[in-house]
Each structure stands twice: as structure tokens, then as C-alpha cells.
Design an enzyme around this catalytic site. Structure first.
Site, PDB file in Angstrom:
ATOM      1  N   GLU A   1       0.181  -0.265  -9.675  1.00 59.71           N
ATOM      2  CA  GLU A   1      -1.276  -0.450  -9.654  1.00 59.71           C
ATOM      3  C   GLU A   1      -1.997   0.854  -9.331  1.00 59.71           C
ATOM      4  O   GLU A   1      -1.658   1.533  -8.363  1.00 59.71           O
ATOM      5  CB  GLU A   1      -1.649  -1.517  -8.610  1.00 59.71           C
ATOM      6  CG  GLU A   1      -3.157  -1.731  -8.504  1.00 59.71           C
ATOM      7  CD  GLU A   1      -3.542  -2.936  -7.670  1.00 59.71           C
ATOM      8  OE1 GLU A   1      -2.743  -3.885  -7.580  1.00 59.71           O
ATOM      9  OE2 GLU A   1      -4.643  -2.915  -7.090  1.00 59.71           O
TER      10      GLU A   1
ATOM     11  N   ASP B   1      -7.471  -1.064 -11.053  1.00 65.86           N
ATOM     12  CA  ASP B   1      -8.377  -1.653 -10.061  1.00 65.86           C
ATOM     13  C   ASP B   1      -9.621  -0.777  -9.903  1.00 65.86           C
ATOM     14  O   ASP B   1     -10.666  -1.043 -10.507  1.00 65.86           O
ATOM     15  CB  ASP B   1      -7.615  -1.833  -8.742  1.00 65.86           C
ATOM     16  CG  ASP B   1      -8.445  -2.489  -7.651  1.00 65.86           C
ATOM     17  OD1 ASP B   1      -9.665  -2.629  -7.820  1.00 65.86           O
ATOM     18  OD2 ASP B   1      -7.884  -2.854  -6.601  1.00 65.86           O
TER      19      ASP B   1
ATOM     20  N   LYS C   1       0.858  -1.178   0.000  1.00 70.08           N
ATOM     21  CA  LYS C   1       0.000   0.000   0.000  1.00 70.08           C
ATOM     22  C   LYS C   1       0.901   1.237   0.000  1.00 70.08           C
ATOM     23  O   LYS C   1       1.514   1.566   1.023  1.00 70.08           O
ATOM     24  CB  LYS C   1      -0.916  -0.031   1.233  1.00 70.08           C
ATOM     25  CG  LYS C   1      -1.925  -1.175   1.173  1.00 70.08           C
ATOM     26  CD  LYS C   1      -2.934  -0.933   0.082  1.00 70.08           C
ATOM     27  CE  LYS C   1      -3.345  -2.198  -0.623  1.00 70.08           C
ATOM     28  NZ  LYS C   1      -4.235  -1.966  -1.757  1.00 70.08           N
TER      29      LYS C   1
ATOM     30  N   LYS D   1     -13.007  -7.222  -8.524  1.00 73.67           N
ATOM     31  CA  LYS D   1     -13.589  -7.342  -7.183  1.00 73.67           C
ATOM     32  C   LYS D   1     -15.077  -7.647  -7.346  1.00 73.67           C
ATOM     33  O   LYS D   1     -15.799  -6.884  -8.008  1.00 73.67           O
ATOM     34  CB  LYS D   1     -13.386  -6.047  -6.401  1.00 73.67           C
ATOM     35  CG  LYS D   1     -11.924  -5.787  -6.041  1.00 73.67           C
ATOM     36  CD  LYS D   1     -11.787  -4.585  -5.139  1.00 73.67           C
ATOM     37  CE  LYS D   1     -10.475  -4.599  -4.378  1.00 73.67           C
ATOM     38  NZ  LYS D   1      -9.370  -3.927  -5.062  1.00 73.67           N
TER      39      LYS D   1
ATOM     40  N   ASP E   1       0.744  -0.601  -5.038  1.00 73.94           N
ATOM     41  CA  ASP E   1      -0.643  -0.175  -5.247  1.00 73.94           C
ATOM     42  C   ASP E   1      -0.859   1.191  -4.608  1.00 73.94           C
ATOM     43  O   ASP E   1      -0.887   1.318  -3.384  1.00 73.94           O
ATOM     44  CB  ASP E   1      -1.599  -1.211  -4.642  1.00 73.94           C
ATOM     45  CG  ASP E   1      -3.055  -0.904  -4.946  1.00 73.94           C
ATOM     46  OD1 ASP E   1      -3.322   0.101  -5.643  1.00 73.94           O
ATOM     47  OD2 ASP E   1      -3.928  -1.670  -4.488  1.00 73.94           O
TER      48      ASP E   1
HETATM   49 MG    MG Z   1      -5.870  -2.324  -5.622  1.00 61.16          MG
END
Ligand code: MG
Length: 368
Positions: free
Chosen positions: A218, A241, A165, A265, A193
Site C-alpha cells: 500500500e 491511499d 505500518k 477516506k 502500508d
Molecule cells: Mg493507508
């Protein structure tokens, strides 16, 4: 078969690490998950789950799942849960948008279809393309040294794919990526990401500074267009994403060559029915996928496992075992990680059985 009742339950899922932090100083300490039970006149009950990553990640929030279900559930009563395309069409007619509200109902109806057919959901989604699937581990945002230490710890547990992250201060992010890559071996996969956290110039700086490393970038920026400019000036492999939230933008992104991998997702796109359509298009277009959800417990993890297991290995970049991040089990029989992998149960439906003592009393009840 007809749907006779829909009940929703609220369960808190505390994190084993105590806290999960990502870009723009966002963090959560417990997840607020909604479990949906769809009951039928055939005596079969199916279950689904929706757990937004707080209110600041996507246009979704935990109380919104329950509020949306109160609106939507009366329009679903009386439908045949095994006619999934009809069910989804009716849900889209009854409520525009709000895919995350529809997701748990759709997943519960896949569970019913599997139980009625005596088949696991992964068979209904195309069959076992894999015996088990690779998992990634998300590494909560922290100092470079602490993130590298966590990477080493989870590597010792069997993971070989790590999603850092980042999306904070660009200079610290560069140090985070370098420290974590150093903690890994050749062949291990590292993803940076940003969760929409960088502006275009920050993303360009980070991508340029780590261009010698084996790392994926990402969702660097907030909008699709910003991400596309970053994609066009880096040679690093690229993942989208947050922006890939439906078939329309997926078609455009494939046409633009906007990414190598997407994160699919289930609740972001409205359930397994929509996720399967997007999965199949990605396979046709040569786009690999991480199959996962915004968060969740045992039921979300089971739904992920069934879709991932029915996806060919070369197109499944990774999947997620969310139930291993939290301290509370909401269902028996859910997938359990072994050596960085998990599989979907061979039992009919999702193959999980909710724990009534953990679910407690229904917070939403809609009956025929
Ligand atoms: Mg992501």
C-alpha cells in the site's frame, strides 16, 4: 428547511495503546477531533466529525478544521441541508480545496436528511448491500516481534485483516512483513502500508523480497508517479491511499491500472457526497475499497459504517472501527465491533447521539 447555526466542538481522543506510529518517524499520542453540529429551523440537528492524523499525514491539520469552519460556516447558513449537491457546490464556490473542512458539514447534512426522511443514511446511500462489514486493524510501527505479537492479540479479538505500518528502514520492514505473515493463518489478509515512506528503490527491494508471501503493498512512495513505477514491476496486489484524494486522480489511476484497491477516506475527499461518487465509480471500474477516514471517534465510525454497509461485499475490501482505538466515547449508539465486523445503525440519520458532557462548550459558533 434552512441551516440556522453551525457549532464546532473540540475533543481529545487518547489512544488505548498510548501511541500510534507510522512512516518517517511520525507518531501521535492523542487525536484532536472536531465535532460539528448543524442546526436547522425544523428543529433537526445533524452531526459530523473530522479528525486529521496529525499535520504530517495529509494536507490537513486539526486546528485547520476549526479555522476553516469559521471561514466557511457563514456561507452555509441559510442553505437547505437536504439539498446536498447544492450545498457541496456552494461550499466549493465559497472555499477552494480544503475538503477536510467541508467533510464534517456534509456528513452532518446527511444526518439531517436521514432524520427528516426517517431513514438511516445507508438507505440513502443505496441500501443495505451487507448486514455487517469486515474490519481491518492497523498495527502501529514497532519492532518485528512486537508487531507480530500485536497481530496475534488482535486476531484473538476477531480481526482477520491487518495493515502493518511500514515505510521505515527497508530491511526492518521486510522482517516486519515476514514476522507478521508468520503469525497469521491462510485466508487472513496482510497489508504492508508504507504511507509514502519508501523511495522507489526501497519499495522495489521490499516488494521483491516478500514476493513469495501473501501480502498487499500500500502507498509505497510519496507521489502517484513513483507508486505507478513500483506497481508496474511487482505482481503483488496493490493499494493506493494518500494519492487518491479526488475524482480527477481516481479517473487517471483507473485508466492507468494503477491499483487493485483504494482507501477511500471520507474527510480526504470532502464528505459522504464525494465519497459516494467515488465509491460508485470504483464499483463500475472493478476497484475494491477500504472505506474509512483519517481518524476519529464515534461519529466518524458511524459515517464509515453507513457508506460501507451500502457497498457490495465484493467491493468492500474492509472498513475501520476507529472508535475502538480510543479511550473516549463522544456519542451514544455508535457501531461496536463484534468478531471483526461492525454494522451501521438502523435508526434515522447516522443513528448516533453526541454526549454533551464530552463535547463541552462550542469552540466555533456561527448563527444566522
Ligand atoms: Mg493507508
Amino acid at each position: 428547511m434552512k441551516i440556522t447555526a453551525i457549532r464546532a466542538y473540540q475533543v481529545d481522543l487518547p489512544l488505548k495503546e498510548g501511541r500510534y506510529a507510522w512512516s518517517n518517524e511520525n507518531a501521535v499520542e492523542r487525536f484532536d477531533s472536531t465535532i460539528v453540529a448543524v442546526e436547522t429551523d425544523a428543529g433537526i440537528t445533524g452531526h459530523g466529525e473530522c479528525c486529521p492524523l496529525g499535520p504530517a499525514y495529509l494536507p490537513a491539520y486539526a486546528a485547520g478544521v476549526r479555522a476553516g469552519l469559521k471561514e466557511l460556516a457563514p456561507r452555509v447558513i441559510g442553505l437547505d441541508p437536504t439539498h446536498l449537491a447544492v450545498l457541496n457546490r456552494r461550499m466549493d464556490e465559497a472555499m477552494r480545496g480544503h475538503p477536510y473542512v467541508k467533510s464534517a458539514i456534509d456528513v452532518a447534512c446527511w444526518d439531517i436528511l436521514g432524520k427528516a426522511a426517517g431513514l438511516p443514511v445507508y438507505v440513502l446511500l443505496g441500501g443495505a448491500q451487507q448486514s455487517d462489514v469486515k474490519l481491518y486493524r492497523a498495527i502501529s510501527q514497532d519492532t518485528p516481534a512486537k508487531m507480530a505479537a500485536r497481530v496475534k492479540g488482535y486476531r484473538a479479538e476477531g480481526y482477520t485483516k491487518f495493515q502493518l505500518k511500514v515505510g521505515g528502514d527497508a530491511d526492518v520492514d521486510i522482517a516486519r512483513i515476514r514476522a507478521c505473515r508468520k503469525a497469521l493463518r491462510d485466508g487472513d489478509v496482510l497489508i504492508a502500508d508504507s504511507n509514502t515512506g519508501w523511495t522507489m528503490h526501497e519499495a522495489a527491494r521490499v516488494a521483491q523480497a516478500v514476493r513469495d508471501l501473501d501480502v498487499y503493498i500500500e502507498q509505497p512512495c510519496r507521489s502517484y508517479e513513483e507508486c505507478l513505477t513500483v506497481r508496474r514491476r511487482t505482481a503483488l496486489p496493490f493499494i493506493l491511499d494518500e494519492n487518491i484524494d479526488g475524482m480527477g486522480i481516481l479517473l487517471r489511476a483507473i485508466s492507468d491500472g494503477a491499483m487493485d484497491v483504494i482507501n477511500l477516506k471520507i474527510s480526504k475527499v470532502g464528505g459522504l457526497t464525494r465519497a459516494r461518487e467515488m465509491r460508485d465509480l470504483c464499483i463500475s471500474a472493478g476497484v475494491a475499497m477500504t472505506i474509512e477516514d483519517t481518524w476519529g471517534g464515534d461519529i466518524v465510525t458511524a459515517a464509515i459504517a453507513h457508506l460501507a454497509r451500502s457497498t457490495p461485499a465484493e467491493f468492500l475490501f474492509s472498513a475501520t472501527d476507529f472508535n475502538s482505538y480510543v479511550t473516549r466515547s463522544i456519542a451514544k449508539g455508535a457501531p461496536q465491533r463484534k468478531a471483526g465486523r461492525m454494522t451501521a445503525p438502523d435508526r434515522p440519520g447516522l443513528g448516533v447521539e453526541p454526549r454533551p458532557d464530552v463535547l463541552g462548550k462550542a469552540v466555533v459558533t456561527v448563527e444566522a
